[in-house]
Motif scaffolding. Structure first.
Motif, PDB file in Angstrom:
ATOM      1  N   PHE A 181      -0.666  38.053   8.031  1.00 44.81           N
ATOM      2  CA  PHE A 181      -1.353  37.084   8.428  1.00 44.81           C
ATOM      3  C   PHE A 181      -2.420  37.726   9.298  1.00 44.81           C
ATOM      4  O   PHE A 181      -3.605  37.452   9.414  1.00 44.81           O
ATOM      5  N   LEU A 214      -6.999  30.829  10.200  1.00 45.33           N
ATOM      6  CA  LEU A 214      -5.707  30.025  10.394  1.00 45.33           C
ATOM      7  C   LEU A 214      -6.003  28.848  11.190  1.00 45.33           C
ATOM      8  O   LEU A 214      -5.907  28.630  12.618  1.00 45.33           O
ATOM      9  N   PRO A 216      -1.561  35.632  15.162  1.00 46.92           N
ATOM     10  CA  PRO A 216      -0.488  35.807  14.354  1.00 46.92           C
ATOM     11  C   PRO A 216       0.509  36.930  14.808  1.00 46.92           C
ATOM     12  O   PRO A 216       1.491  36.957  14.758  1.00 46.92           O
ATOM     13  N   GLY A 248       3.183  26.486   7.447  1.00 49.12           N
ATOM     14  CA  GLY A 248       4.292  26.270   8.085  1.00 49.12           C
ATOM     15  C   GLY A 248       5.147  25.386   7.063  1.00 49.12           C
ATOM     16  O   GLY A 248       6.522  25.848   7.108  1.00 49.12           O
ATOM     17  N   GLY A 259      -2.575  26.259   9.000  1.00 49.71           N
ATOM     18  CA  GLY A 259      -1.398  26.519   9.778  1.00 49.71           C
ATOM     19  C   GLY A 259      -0.254  25.159   9.363  1.00 49.71           C
ATOM     20  O   GLY A 259       1.120  25.892   9.242  1.00 49.71           O
ATOM     21  N   PRO A 311      -0.098  24.498  15.799  1.00 49.51           N
ATOM     22  CA  PRO A 311       0.799  24.558  14.727  1.00 49.51           C
ATOM     23  C   PRO A 311       1.676  26.078  14.592  1.00 49.51           C
ATOM     24  O   PRO A 311       2.677  26.041  13.765  1.00 49.51           O
ATOM     25  N   LEU A 312       0.951  27.299  14.963  1.00 46.27           N
ATOM     26  CA  LEU A 312       1.527  28.430  14.943  1.00 46.27           C
ATOM     27  C   LEU A 312       2.782  28.208  16.035  1.00 46.27           C
ATOM     28  O   LEU A 312       3.850  28.901  15.368  1.00 46.27           O
ATOM     29  N   THR A 315      -5.933  25.903  17.172  1.00 52.01           N
ATOM     30  CA  THR A 315      -5.123  26.488  16.174  1.00 52.01           C
ATOM     31  C   THR A 315      -4.024  27.144  16.669  1.00 52.01           C
ATOM     32  O   THR A 315      -3.036  27.461  15.735  1.00 52.01           O
ATOM     33  N   TRP A 316      -3.715  27.187  18.092  1.00 48.69           N
ATOM     34  CA  TRP A 316      -2.380  27.866  18.382  1.00 48.69           C
ATOM     35  C   TRP A 316      -1.075  26.901  18.015  1.00 48.69           C
ATOM     36  O   TRP A 316       0.187  27.145  18.156  1.00 48.69           O
ATOM     37  N   GLN A 375      -6.569  37.476   8.974  1.00 48.00           N
ATOM     38  CA  GLN A 375      -7.569  37.006   9.890  1.00 48.00           C
ATOM     39  C   GLN A 375      -8.390  38.264  10.411  1.00 48.00           C
ATOM     40  O   GLN A 375      -9.702  37.892  10.457  1.00 48.00           O
ATOM     41  N   ILE A 427       5.112  26.541  12.868  1.00 50.27           N
ATOM     42  CA  ILE A 427       5.411  27.897  12.236  1.00 50.27           C
ATOM     43  C   ILE A 427       6.687  28.637  12.712  1.00 50.27           C
ATOM     44  O   ILE A 427       7.422  29.329  11.977  1.00 50.27           O
TER      45      ILE A 427
END
Length: 280
Positions: free
Chosen positions: A231, A242, A100, A251, A247, A187-188, A184-185, A235, A192
């Protein structure tokens, strides 16, 4: 549909970027803050525990870490199986907790550059000349948005790339190979982050059109960082995980809010009002 002259947009964007480069208060934070997150914290997390003699028993019996892992879904726990205690701590801290924090970059970069737009023009007494150009109201607004959003994304993605190199290089022996980025990174960073860049840019351009100083516009829009802090807290407490799916959903919400805010900002943007302000 109003015709948009792209040469006007790019000219406005280039002018804004040149002015930001000359404002040390604008670009200095864009260098210092990322370096802390990309270099200082990762290297300290990876190399300090072994250097101070931290043992596997110390790390595995950390009550905060145990409480955090107890709230995580089984899929996340499975990804940590078989890791040495130091590697487990590094993966949790740098691969999970830090995610985040990287959402601060598009907001910070876009708000700094966008705050320089009309507020900076007003401080330098150049706003009136800009408003008398042939560019339409929409072209003026979109030119300012373009000048902030594109560099913000470029710097954010560049920071992510450098972070990936640092983590894999410094942690290669620890993990026995390349281990970052985690799924998981994606989509961040690529879903997003652009939405937050648009959200921060539109909000700040709208604020800076009504605020007399660069610092005033920047401070007013900096409250958007509270979204990222939410966020982070979610977490850290295990309330929010996330994952890739979460995510993507977050987003989508960010993009909807950014689109609505951009529409409101474009609709409320009036050259005549700015001309009155510039004359006073």
């Amino acid at each position: 549909m109003m015709k948009i002259h792209w040469n006007y947009l790019t000219a406005i964007a280039r002018k804004d970027l040149l002015e930001v480069r000359q404002n040390r208060a604008a670009w200095l934070p864009m260098l210092i803050v990322p370096l802390i997150f990309i270099l200082v914290l990762p290297l300290a997390t990876i190399f300090i525990p072994p250097a101070i003699g931290a043992t596997a028993e110390n790390l595995t019996q950390d009550t905060d870490l145990e409480a955090f892992l107890a709230n995580m879904p089984p899929s996340f726990k499975e990804s940590l199986e078989g890791l040495e205690p130091v590697a487990l701590m590094v993966k949790v801290m740098l691969g999970y907790f830090m995610a985040p924090m990287f959402l601060i970059f598009p907001i910070m970069f876009s708000t700094i550059i966008a705050a320089e737009s009309f507020a900076g023009e007003r401080e330098r007494k150049t706003l009136e000349a800009l408003l008398y150009t042939a560019a339409s109201d929409l072209e003026l607004f979109l030119g300012k948005v373009l000048a902030a959003m594109l560099p913000a994304l470029g710097l954010s993605w560049g920071s992510f790339l450098l972070y990936t190199v640092v983590l894999n290089a410094a942690g290669y022996n620890l993990f026995g190979g390349l281990w970052f980025p985690l799924s998981t990174w994606w989509p961040l960073i690529f879903w997003i982050s652009p939405g937050l860049a648009l959200l921060g840019t539109s909000a700040t351009v709208l604020i800076s059109a009504k605020t007399p100083t660069f610092m005033g516009a920047y401070q007013s829009s900096a409250s958007l960082v509270l979204v990222v802090i939410g966020f982070l807290v979610g977490q850290a407490t295990g309330v929010l995980y996330l994952s890739v799916g979460v995510g993507m959903i977050i987003g989508l919400g960010v993009w909807v809010i950014a689109a609505v805010l951009t529409g409101v900002a474009v609709g409320s943007f009036q050259r005549s009002r700015l001309l009155v302000q510039a004359a006073n």
